[in-house]
Design an enzyme around this catalytic site. Structure first.
Site, PDB file in Angstrom:
ATOM      1  N   HIS A   1      -1.881   8.144   5.915  1.00  0.00           N
ATOM      2  CA  HIS A   1      -2.302   6.857   5.359  1.00  0.00           C
ATOM      3  C   HIS A   1      -3.673   6.498   5.920  1.00  0.00           C
ATOM      4  CE1 HIS A   1      -1.561   3.216   3.176  1.00  0.00           C
ATOM      5  NE2 HIS A   1      -1.659   2.448   4.257  1.00  0.00           N
TER       6      HIS A   1
ATOM      7  N   LYS B   1      -9.194   8.525   3.064  1.00  0.00           N
ATOM      8  CA  LYS B   1      -9.758   7.180   2.930  1.00  0.00           C
ATOM      9  C   LYS B   1     -11.147   7.073   3.558  1.00  0.00           C
ATOM     10  CE  LYS B   1      -5.458   4.500   2.531  1.00  0.00           C
ATOM     11  NZ  LYS B   1      -4.449   5.572   2.623  1.00  0.00           N
TER      12      LYS B   1
ATOM     13  N   PHE C   1       1.973  -3.573   3.860  1.00  0.00           N
ATOM     14  CA  PHE C   1       2.350  -4.892   4.352  1.00  0.00           C
ATOM     15  C   PHE C   1       3.804  -5.176   3.992  1.00  0.00           C
ATOM     16  CE2 PHE C   1      -2.177  -6.943   4.130  1.00  0.00           C
ATOM     17  CZ  PHE C   1      -2.561  -6.175   5.217  1.00  0.00           C
TER      18      PHE C   1
ATOM     19  N   HIS D   1      -9.892   2.321   0.985  1.00  0.00           N
ATOM     20  CA  HIS D   1      -8.462   2.068   0.817  1.00  0.00           C
ATOM     21  C   HIS D   1      -8.203   1.523  -0.582  1.00  0.00           C
ATOM     22  CE1 HIS D   1      -4.392   1.260   1.442  1.00  0.00           C
ATOM     23  NE2 HIS D   1      -4.430   0.541   2.552  1.00  0.00           N
TER      24      HIS D   1
ATOM     25  N   GLU E   1       0.512   5.223  13.229  1.00  0.00           N
ATOM     26  CA  GLU E   1       0.823   6.388  12.394  1.00  0.00           C
ATOM     27  C   GLU E   1       0.740   7.676  13.196  1.00  0.00           C
ATOM     28  OE1 GLU E   1      -0.186   8.126   7.968  1.00  0.00           O
ATOM     29  OE2 GLU E   1      -1.643   6.801   8.922  1.00  0.00           O
TER      30      GLU E   1
ATOM     31  N   CYS F   1       0.804  -1.222   0.000  1.00  0.00           N
ATOM     32  CA  CYS F   1       0.000   0.000   0.000  1.00  0.00           C
ATOM     33  C   CYS F   1       0.840   1.277   0.000  1.00  0.00           C
ATOM     34  CB  CYS F   1      -0.967  -0.016   1.171  1.00  0.00           C
ATOM     35  SG  CYS F   1      -2.116  -1.420   1.084  1.00  0.00           S
TER      36      CYS F   1
END
Length: 410
Positions: free
Chosen positions: A305, A334, A398, A339, A316, A165
């Protein structure tokens, strides 16, 4: 163009196909409204997760022609159309540019999942002779850069970045480096993903990544909220045209914003969970700020994010607080788009550039109660008008991938 490696890098064109709409104007209007694009998905009927954020009204046959569209997986279709939008927006043309001095770098993670699932079913239904001879080129991750290059007649370097991502942000950072090194004069940089398929969503659901709010999809994506429970799967593509600022100025073009810093790091912690203290993202942020030559106190805005998962958002926020303090106005778009996976970093870099241009920070949708452990200034409710000079866009993926981009007002 001279190929000189000096000067700032600027965004001169933007192409966007996201759940918030098609094109710059439609996207900006939707994300600043704070109205989620999540809805029940007819292709997911009967599944545990039966809602998503899809690109509305995307007509591949109409936009690309039936003959081209049928041989491309949707993740490539989206990128090719976004690239066309971006090139037109920049006032450039493949008919006139020096194609050997133009490059392509696109982020993608999962490739042609829809193609693989369809052909897999065909094979195991006992019809191997009906498996498409185009299955491999339709499914391969790298083909998105190849097809964008073919469509735009680009003969410079082409590359796909695959950092989960963080892929879109990695692509933009890589493109900037190409321009600074003098490898290209123009780079089409971005990200794309279209993996809203039964197998992919089942896998994400089984690992606990998706929101379970199937009775209220529009409220499911709620980054930084106290009651967040996972993300809403989205799709989309964003392509940015990047040029050295002096080249853009020479042809009479003013960019949306400058890309002035890039940082990347690895958590080396866990396959899917971020470093709980946010140390990896903090490293990427500090690297990006140093690259841009700006102090943490200079940052006015962060497009985070912000996936709406319990672990990501807390991690985050800790990194942002540690590096930037509590001053910047933080948002996660988002809440509106869901996402978009590998596309997210590029989509959000575009939104960050638009925030700088308009002096406006979009709200984080669906947040009625902020998580008390989130110690940053999250913009909620309505968009916030503010003078913005320096902004940051952060991405995590990831595998422990972290990326941060610093943008400044053009």
């Amino acid at each position: 163009m001279s190929g000189s490696s000096t000067g700032a890098v600027t965004i001169t064109g933007i192409g966007l196909l996201t759940p918030a709409g098609s094109g710059v104007e439609g996207n900006w209007k939707r994300v600043t409204s704070g109205i989620s694009a999540a809805a029940k998905d007819p292709e997911l009927i009967g599944m545990e997760t039966d809602f998503s954020c899809r690109v509305p009204g995307f007509d591949a046959n109409g936009l690309l022609g039936r003959r081209t569209a049928w041989k491309l997986d949707r993740f490539v279709q989206l990128a090719v159309v976004a690239a066309r939008q971006a090139v037109a927006d920049a006032g450039l043309s493949s008919e006139t540019w020096d194609s050997a001095r133009v490059g392509v770098v696109i982020g993608n993670s999962l490739g042609g999942t829809a193609t693989f699932e369809k052909q897999h079913r065909t094979y195991f239904d006992g019809a191997p002779d009906d498996v498409s001879p185009l299955m491999i080129p339709m499914g391969m991750v790298n083909m998105v850069a190849g097809y964008v290059a073919m469509d735009q007649r680009i003969h410079g370097p082409s590359l796909v970045t695959a950092t989960a991502c963080a892929s879109g942000a990695s692509a933009v950072g890589t493109a900037r480096q190409w321009l600074e090194a003098g490898l290209c004069d123009v780079v089409l940089a971005g990200g794309t993903e279209s993996a809203i398929t039964p197998a992919t969503l089942t896998g994400l659901s089984r690992m606990g990544a998706l929101s379970a709010r199937k009775d209220d999809p529009g409220a499911a994506s709620r980054p930084f909220a106290a009651d967040r429970d996972g993300f809403v799967a989205g799709e989309g593509a964003a392509v940015l045209v990047l040029e050295r600022e002096q080249d853009a100025t020479a042809r009479g073009t003013r960019g949306y914003a400058r890309i002035t810093g890039f940082g990347a790091s690895s958590d080396a912690h866990h396959a899917t969970a971020p470093d709980p203290q946010g140390a990896g993202l903090a490293r990427a942020l500090r690297t990006a700020l140093a690259d841009a030559g700006v102090a943490p106190s200079d940052v006015d805005h962060v497009n985070a994010h912000g996936t709406s998962t319990p672990m990501n958002d807390l991690t985050e926020a800790r990194a942002l607080r540690q590096v930037l303090g509590g001053r910047p106005a933080v948002t996660s778009t988002k809440g509106v788009t869901g996402h978009t996976l590998a596309a997210a970093g590029a989509v959000e870099a575009a939104y960050t550039a638009l925030a700088l241009r308009h002096g406006e920070v979009p709200p984080t949708a669906n947040v009625t109660e902020l998580d008390p452990e989130i110690d940053v200034d999250v913009v909620t409710g309505t968009a916030r008008q503010a003078p913005l000079e320096v902004a940051v866009s952060t991405s995590l993926g990831f595998g422990g991938h972290n990326a941060a981009l610093v943008l400044t007002r053009a």
